[in-house]
Design a protein around this motif. Structure first.
Motif, PDB file in Angstrom:
ATOM      1  N   VAL A   1       0.833  -1.203   0.000  1.00 32.09           N
ATOM      2  CA  VAL A   1       0.000   0.000   0.000  1.00 32.09           C
ATOM      3  C   VAL A   1       0.868   1.253   0.000  1.00 32.09           C
ATOM      4  N   ARG A   2       1.895   1.285   0.858  1.00 33.78           N
ATOM      5  CA  ARG A   2       2.752   2.471   0.938  1.00 33.78           C
ATOM      6  C   ARG A   2       3.498   2.690  -0.371  1.00 33.78           C
ATOM      7  N   THR A   3       3.935   1.609  -1.019  1.00 36.18           N
ATOM      8  CA  THR A   3       4.619   1.732  -2.304  1.00 36.18           C
ATOM      9  C   THR A   3       3.696   2.351  -3.343  1.00 36.18           C
ATOM     10  N   GLN A   4       2.462   1.863  -3.389  1.00 32.25           N
ATOM     11  CA  GLN A   4       1.511   2.374  -4.375  1.00 32.25           C
ATOM     12  C   GLN A   4       1.098   3.816  -4.079  1.00 32.25           C
ATOM     13  N   VAL A   5       1.053   4.202  -2.797  1.00 35.93           N
ATOM     14  CA  VAL A   5       0.765   5.593  -2.439  1.00 35.93           C
ATOM     15  C   VAL A   5       1.863   6.509  -2.967  1.00 35.93           C
ATOM     16  N   SER A   6       3.124   6.076  -2.818  1.00 32.49           N
ATOM     17  CA  SER A   6       4.251   6.862  -3.326  1.00 32.49           C
ATOM     18  C   SER A   6       4.179   7.003  -4.838  1.00 32.49           C
ATOM     19  N   ASN A   7       3.891   5.892  -5.524  1.00 35.32           N
ATOM     20  CA  ASN A   7       3.775   5.934  -6.990  1.00 35.32           C
ATOM     21  C   ASN A   7       2.662   6.878  -7.428  1.00 35.32           C
TER      22      ASN A   7
END
Length: 587
Positions: free
Chosen positions: A197-203
């Motif tokens: 989730v955090r990775t996709q938020v950054s993207n």
């Protein structure tokens, strides 16, 4: 650098976080004590309820009933007060910790080499500095202390249950392993899901920020539909990341509820039989055990939920500490503080590369005398802008040396070095603030009168006075309310008002209208007067009067001299440029 871990709880990472609580030790200890007191108060209400049934309701003792109800009220009030203090100060501690971390992170990032920002997506850095750090606060407000409080409650409750009836407690414990196993599996799955989730938020942040910043290009090249499709794909990945967490929650919580119901059934069956047969287990104990079992399982469910919060906070902390551990700052080991700069500059066999083994400057040697105006010309990629970036120490050279007034710039304190160099870039950056604040940049030593006097001297005071609110005109984000020429004039004034020893103009007139260019030419003559100036330009008209012109090609100096001297070189690089721009009429 903080490393990723597959563990549900990273102890080393947590120890680093705890260091930030040291200035708030009293609050930290108070919250810890409040967690202990809340665990003790947990068994008070079931105990009073048991006494109400066994000693007041069944024997029909009205006075005792009133007494126990009063005790129940006192216990409730005490629990509410401690719960309020616990929640408030846990959140207070979390907010103070993330404030300190955010300050440290920002202070660390502003010292990074320019090369770091060349390679890092702005959206990701914004995510780290804003939302990731906010998530860390939940470790203290909803995670750590809540989990400790719940664990203590469970221990106290189990102890009390064994004291009252070890046989009924065993029935409760029959179901406990199922919940513990489900909780453990749940924690592991949620750990991986939240990292995704955090990775996709950054993207998502990076994509949105880039497209909004470059919206003019998106619309100009009719990329709306394509970018819309790209956004849908990224947003879909973000949604799937969250759906995974919803899936795990939807499996775990029904299992927990079912286990709780089974436990209540076993208590009522066995305890009810014992109470009906007149055994040691009374009706009050059965009712108390029903409430105690709920109080035992509820923290388990809450612990799983709070463990999710804790894991999200740990994932965010891991990302933030990864930036804090990044060693990308220019080494500020210089001890010399420059009081005044005459402006003698020397480059001695300077070599530099942005990418290892791909040199951009290949042994550049040149001298600039104090008060001279030198121009650097050459094709795109020749190394012109690299020279001025190295002089300001935005990057570190591979070998060689750069001297100002005979002192190696590495021996000069970084702030002192840059305070004597003013840089005017082609792409002017203005903050969403007033013209006055964009010129002074918060320097208390520069007054409004100083700014106005400087503006008059370089001939742009009338232009500023023609704007609404004059020097207090808000230029909005990146100076969007001004034309490129007007932004350039503001940047000239910003450089001039600092009275620098060395002035650098990097393609300062390459993309302005003819009227603005006239103002900029006037400003240039004034601003370069009496100080060392380095001018980088494609337009040769702007540098014909320079004391010296340095011609670069492929990272090397190929010609040096003034305008007339360079024109005498048959087949020379500068002469070819001149003929293309002037003889062919392409100026």
């Amino acid at each position: 650098m903080a490393e990723k871990t597959g563990n549900a709880f990273d102890l080393n990472l947590f120890k680093r976080l705890l260091k930030f609580t040291r200035p708030y030790k009293l609050v930290f200890y108070f919250v810890a004590i409040a967690a202990i007191l809340l665990s003790g108060l947990a068994v008070v209400r079931p105990l009073i309820l048991q006494n109400i049934i066994d000693r007041a309701i069944i024997p029909k003792e009205e006075e005792l009933l009133l007494y126990f109800v009063s005790l129940m009220l006192v216990a409730l009030v005490a629990e509410v007060i401690f719960q309020f203090l616990f929640v408030y100060f846990a959140n207070w501690l979390g907010q103070h910790v993330i404030r300190d971390i955010r300050i440290k992170l920002f202070n660390h990032m502003v010292g990074f080499k320019k090369q770091y920002f060349d390679k890092s997506a702005v959206g990701r850095l914004v995510t780290r500095a804003v939302s990731d750090i906010e998530t860390i606060a939940s470790i203290f407000s909803e995670g750590l202390f809540m989990i400790i409080s719940d664990l203590l409650k469970m221990i106290v409750i189990l102890g009390y249950m064994f004291y009252q009836s070890w046989r009924l407690t065993l029935f409760v414990l029959l179901v406990l392993p199922l919940i513990l196993y489900a909780t453990r599996v749940f924690q592991k799955k949620m750990k991986a899901a939240f990292e995704e989730v955090r990775t996709q938020v950054s993207n998502l942040n990076s994509f949105v920020q880039e497209r909004i910043t470059g919206m003019k290009i998106v619309q100009l090249f009719t990329r709306e539909e394509k970018e819309y499709t790209n956004f849908k794909q990224i947003n879909e990945k973000h949604k799937k990341g969250w759906i995974r967490t919803v899936w795990y929650n939807s499996i775990f919580f029904p299992i927990a509820e079912m286990s709780s119901s089974i436990t209540i059934g076993l208590i009522v069956w066995f305890g009810g039989l014992q109470a009906a047969q007149g055994g040691v287990i009374t009706l009050g104990i059965v009712v108390a055990f029903i409430e105690l079992s709920q109080m035992l399982f509820r923290p388990l469910r809450q612990i799983a939920d709070k463990f999710n919060t804790l894991q999200m906070g740990m994932v965010a902390a891991n990302r933030v500490f990864a930036i804090l551990d990044t060693k990308s700052a220019i080494q500020n080991n210089g001890t010399i503080k420059l009081e005044q700069v005459e402006g003698n500059i020397q480059f001695n066999n300077v070599r530099f590369s942005y990418i290892e083994a791909e040199e951009v400057l290949k042994g550049v040697t040149m001298n600039v005398n104090a008060g001279e105006t030198i121009a650097i010309v050459g094709a795109t990629g020749a190394g012109k802008s690299t020279i001025v970036n190295l002089l300001s120490r935005f990057y570190e050279i591979n070998s060689g040396s750069i001297l100002i007034d005979g002192t190696d710039i590495k021996d000069i304190e970084l702030k002192s070095l840059r305070s004597h160099i003013a840089l005017v870039l082609q792409d002017v950056f203005l903050f969403a603030d007033t013209i006055l604040n964009n010129i002074t940049l918060g320097d208390p030593s520069i007054s409004e009168e100083d700014v106005k006097q400087a503006a008059k001297e370089i001939g742009i005071h009338d232009f500023i006075m023609s704007l609404p609110n004059n020097y207090l005109y808000n230029v909005k984000e990146r100076g969007a309310m001004l034309s490129s020429g007007q932004r350039q004039l503001i940047s000239f004034l910003r450089a001039y008002v600092t009275n620098p020893g060395v002035l650098i103009l990097d393609e300062a007139t390459s993309s302005v209208d003819s009227y603005s260019e006239q103002l900029i030419q006037q400003a240039t003559e004034k601003i370069t007067e009496g100080r060392t100036s380095i001018v980088i330009a494609h337009r040769l008209a702007t540098i014909r009067n320079a004391d010296k012109i340095i011609v670069m090609d492929a990272g090397q100096i190929v010609e040096q001299g003034n305008h007339q001297e360079l024109l005498q070189i048959e087949g020379g690089y500068y002469r070819n440029l001149y003929e293309v721009q002037f003889v062919s009429g392409i100026e």
